[in-house]
Scaffold this motif. Structure first.
Motif, PDB file in Angstrom:
ATOM      1  N   UNK A   1      -3.992 -12.328 -18.779  1.00 30.03           N
ATOM      2  CA  UNK A   1      -3.454 -11.141 -18.662  1.00 30.03           C
ATOM      3  C   UNK A   1      -4.368 -10.212 -18.069  1.00 30.03           C
ATOM      4  N   UNK A   2      -5.640  -9.985 -18.413  1.00 28.37           N
ATOM      5  CA  UNK A   2      -6.587  -9.020 -17.725  1.00 28.37           C
ATOM      6  C   UNK A   2      -7.001  -9.357 -16.293  1.00 28.37           C
ATOM      7  N   UNK A   3      -6.954 -10.716 -15.923  1.00 26.23           N
ATOM      8  CA  UNK A   3      -7.173 -11.134 -14.630  1.00 26.23           C
ATOM      9  C   UNK A   3      -6.156 -10.695 -13.938  1.00 26.23           C
ATOM     10  N   UNK A   4      -4.725 -10.989 -14.483  1.00 27.41           N
ATOM     11  CA  UNK A   4      -3.649 -10.468 -13.584  1.00 27.41           C
ATOM     12  C   UNK A   4      -3.778  -8.909 -13.340  1.00 27.41           C
ATOM     13  N   UNK A   5      -4.020  -8.280 -14.472  1.00 25.35           N
ATOM     14  CA  UNK A   5      -4.317  -6.706 -14.140  1.00 25.35           C
ATOM     15  C   UNK A   5      -5.347  -6.431 -13.020  1.00 25.35           C
ATOM     16  N   UNK A   6      -6.199  -7.200 -13.146  1.00 23.39           N
ATOM     17  CA  UNK A   6      -7.327  -6.958 -11.937  1.00 23.39           C
ATOM     18  C   UNK A   6      -6.708  -7.258 -10.568  1.00 23.39           C
ATOM     19  N   UNK A   7      -6.105  -8.253 -10.530  1.00 27.49           N
ATOM     20  CA  UNK A   7      -5.615  -8.748  -9.227  1.00 27.49           C
ATOM     21  C   UNK A   7      -4.623  -7.640  -8.664  1.00 27.49           C
ATOM     22  N   UNK A   8      -3.627  -7.326  -9.613  1.00 28.41           N
ATOM     23  CA  UNK A   8      -2.828  -6.155  -9.192  1.00 28.41           C
ATOM     24  C   UNK A   8      -3.144  -4.771  -8.823  1.00 28.41           C
ATOM     25  N   UNK A   9      -4.263  -4.405  -9.637  1.00 25.15           N
ATOM     26  CA  UNK A   9      -5.161  -3.088  -9.300  1.00 25.15           C
ATOM     27  C   UNK A   9      -5.869  -3.393  -7.978  1.00 25.15           C
ATOM     28  N   UNK A  10      -6.500  -4.463  -7.910  1.00 23.94           N
ATOM     29  CA  UNK A  10      -7.066  -4.677  -6.288  1.00 23.94           C
ATOM     30  C   UNK A  10      -6.086  -4.812  -5.515  1.00 23.94           C
ATOM     31  N   UNK A  11      -5.016  -5.307  -5.781  1.00 30.11           N
ATOM     32  CA  UNK A  11      -3.988  -5.058  -4.452  1.00 30.11           C
ATOM     33  C   UNK A  11      -3.503  -3.708  -4.200  1.00 30.11           C
ATOM     34  N   UNK A  12      -3.343  -3.178  -5.487  1.00 30.72           N
ATOM     35  CA  UNK A  12      -3.260  -1.419  -5.165  1.00 30.72           C
ATOM     36  C   UNK A  12      -4.179  -0.858  -4.293  1.00 30.72           C
ATOM     37  N   UNK A  13      -5.390  -1.226  -4.745  1.00 26.62           N
ATOM     38  CA  UNK A  13      -6.595  -0.470  -4.092  1.00 26.62           C
ATOM     39  C   UNK A  13      -6.675  -0.744  -2.749  1.00 26.62           C
ATOM     40  N   UNK A  14      -6.524  -2.056  -2.300  1.00 26.61           N
ATOM     41  CA  UNK A  14      -6.710  -2.611  -0.943  1.00 26.61           C
ATOM     42  C   UNK A  14      -5.780  -1.747  -0.202  1.00 26.61           C
ATOM     43  N   UNK A  15      -4.448  -1.859  -0.572  1.00 21.80           N
ATOM     44  CA  UNK A  15      -3.207  -1.281   0.177  1.00 21.80           C
ATOM     45  C   UNK A  15      -3.073   0.391   0.278  1.00 21.80           C
ATOM     46  N   UNK A  16      -3.471   0.997  -0.877  1.00 24.37           N
ATOM     47  CA  UNK A  16      -3.241   2.350  -1.300  1.00 24.37           C
ATOM     48  C   UNK A  16      -4.449   3.172  -1.066  1.00 24.37           C
ATOM     49  N   UNK A  17      -5.574   3.005  -1.566  1.00 24.30           N
ATOM     50  CA  UNK A  17      -6.775   3.563  -1.652  1.00 24.30           C
ATOM     51  C   UNK A  17      -7.974   3.449  -0.772  1.00 24.30           C
ATOM     52  N   UNK A  18      -8.224   2.021  -0.294  1.00 27.15           N
ATOM     53  CA  UNK A  18      -9.399   1.777   0.265  1.00 27.15           C
ATOM     54  C   UNK A  18      -9.677   2.562   1.663  1.00 27.15           C
ATOM     55  N   UNK A  19      -8.484   2.870   2.241  1.00 24.83           N
ATOM     56  CA  UNK A  19      -8.436   3.366   3.673  1.00 24.83           C
ATOM     57  C   UNK A  19      -9.462   2.589   4.641  1.00 24.83           C
ATOM     58  N   UNK A  20     -10.452   3.268   4.893  1.00 28.18           N
ATOM     59  CA  UNK A  20     -11.364   2.825   5.900  1.00 28.18           C
ATOM     60  C   UNK A  20     -12.677   2.022   5.109  1.00 28.18           C
ATOM     61  N   UNK A  21     -12.636   2.174   3.914  1.00 25.52           N
ATOM     62  CA  UNK A  21     -13.758   2.003   3.096  1.00 25.52           C
ATOM     63  C   UNK A  21     -13.686   0.220   2.644  1.00 25.52           C
ATOM     64  N   UNK A  22     -14.693  -0.170   1.868  1.00 24.59           N
ATOM     65  CA  UNK A  22     -14.693  -1.441   1.512  1.00 24.59           C
ATOM     66  C   UNK A  22     -13.515  -2.058   0.689  1.00 24.59           C
ATOM     67  N   UNK A  23     -12.930  -3.059   0.575  1.00 24.49           N
ATOM     68  CA  UNK A  23     -11.870  -3.617   0.045  1.00 24.49           C
ATOM     69  C   UNK A  23     -12.096  -4.139  -1.045  1.00 24.49           C
TER      70      UNK A  23
END
Length: 160
Positions: A13-35
């Motif tokens: 479950x913790x792994x799944x949460x990390x996958x989802x939060x990583x997906x959110x970060x890559x799409x909405x927060x990373x901008x031109x920064x590192x993914x």
């Protein structure tokens, strides 16, 4: 102490949460920064696309892995782009189970160090395939310790 299976479920479950939060970060927060997603994950996914086009995965420049990895990640292209991260996470959790099964009963608590290890969880959920290698090695050790006729599995896993 709760059973290894309970800890494995919590860890997954913790792994799944990390996958989802990583997906959110890559799409909405990373901008031109590192993914969050490892660049090699994208390289292997591109190689998987070559596989689906009946081409060699090595047509993808910078692809330097076994072709099996590209085959494993082909569902990234038609199921979900996080398929590989899920496979790597399942392998990462299974490593914890194998550690618990290999250790003597009184030392199984040390498997918790793997289940709740943030470094291994982040590595797997970023899309790095190291958990597949580690689970293969530990499965070989586990099978080698068995004292029955199923130890032939050890030989098969060594071929991998």
């Amino acid at each position: 102490m709760a059973s290894l299976i309970v800890h494995a479920i919590i860890s997954l479950i913790l792994h799944l949460l990390l996958i989802l939060s990583g997906e959110f970060y890559d799409k909405d927060l990373a901008g031109n920064g590192p993914l969050y997603t490892d660049i090699d994950y994208r390289v292997v996914t591109d190689a998987a696309n070559h596989i689906l086009q009946n081409e060699s995965p090595y047509r993808r420049t910078t692809y330097r892995y076994t072709p099996l990895l590209a085959y494993i990640l082909t569902p990234n292209l038609f199921l979900d782009e996080n398929w590989g991260k899920l496979i790597f996470s399942i392998c990462d959790v299974f490593i914890g189970l194998l550690i618990g099964w290999i250790l003597p009963l009184q030392q199984r608590k040390y498997a918790l160090l793997w289940f709740y290890n943030p470094m291994s969880a982040v590595i797997a959920t970023r899309g790095s395939y190291e958990s597949i290698v580690a689970v293969t090695v530990l499965a070989t050790l586990y099978n080698a310790k068995q004292s029955n006729e199923k130890t032939w599995i050890t030989g098969v896993s060594l071929l991998y």
